[in-house]
Design an enzyme around this catalytic site. Sequence first.
Site, PDB file in Angstrom:
ATOM      1  CG  PHE A   7     -10.238  47.443  52.744  1.00  0.00           C
ATOM      2  CD1 PHE A   7     -11.124  46.895  53.428  1.00  0.00           C
ATOM      3  CD2 PHE A   7      -9.614  46.689  52.048  1.00  0.00           C
ATOM      4  CE1 PHE A   7     -11.303  45.493  53.695  1.00  0.00           C
ATOM      5  CE2 PHE A   7      -9.711  45.222  51.483  1.00  0.00           C
ATOM      6  CZ  PHE A   7     -10.886  44.657  52.676  1.00  0.00           C
ATOM      7  CB  CYS A   8     -12.457  53.835  52.532  1.00  0.00           C
ATOM      8  SG  CYS A   8     -13.955  53.619  53.248  1.00  0.00           S
ATOM      9  CB  ALA A   9     -11.796  56.388  56.779  1.00  0.00           C
ATOM     10  N   GLY A  11     -15.657  52.607  55.225  1.00  0.00           N
ATOM     11  CA  GLY A  11     -16.236  51.643  54.365  1.00  0.00           C
ATOM     12  C   GLY A  11     -17.528  52.382  53.605  1.00  0.00           C
ATOM     13  CB  VAL A  39      -8.859  50.426  56.610  1.00  0.00           C
ATOM     14  CG1 VAL A  39      -8.738  51.201  57.927  1.00  0.00           C
ATOM     15  CG2 VAL A  39      -7.698  49.796  55.999  1.00  0.00           C
TER      16      VAL A  39
END
Length: 100
Positions: A7-9, A11, A39
């Site tokens: 998960f990131c800011a 995707g 996320v």
Amino acid sequence: MRNIKLFCAAGMSTSMLVERMKAAAADQGYEVEIAAYAVSESSKLGGDADFILLGPQVRFEVDRIKALFPDKPVEAIDAVMYGTMNGVGVINHVREVLGD
């Protein structure tokens, strides 16, 4: 087969790392499904993960996601491994933590 969710800011920034992780896993004969998402999707999508990894830019979310999934390993990806897109290093770490 293991299931790893990143998960990131948004995707998107982890897409290259995901591809490198998949290549490293294939080279090692490690059966794994790896995907990246924003996320904001973690509470909906983290339930079936064996390991949840967060991009360094959202590492402040680790405690919140650990609380949602107390039975799963949840970690922020090492900033150096992320910055160098070290898929081999991340896969090796995942395998070590999971005992694979």
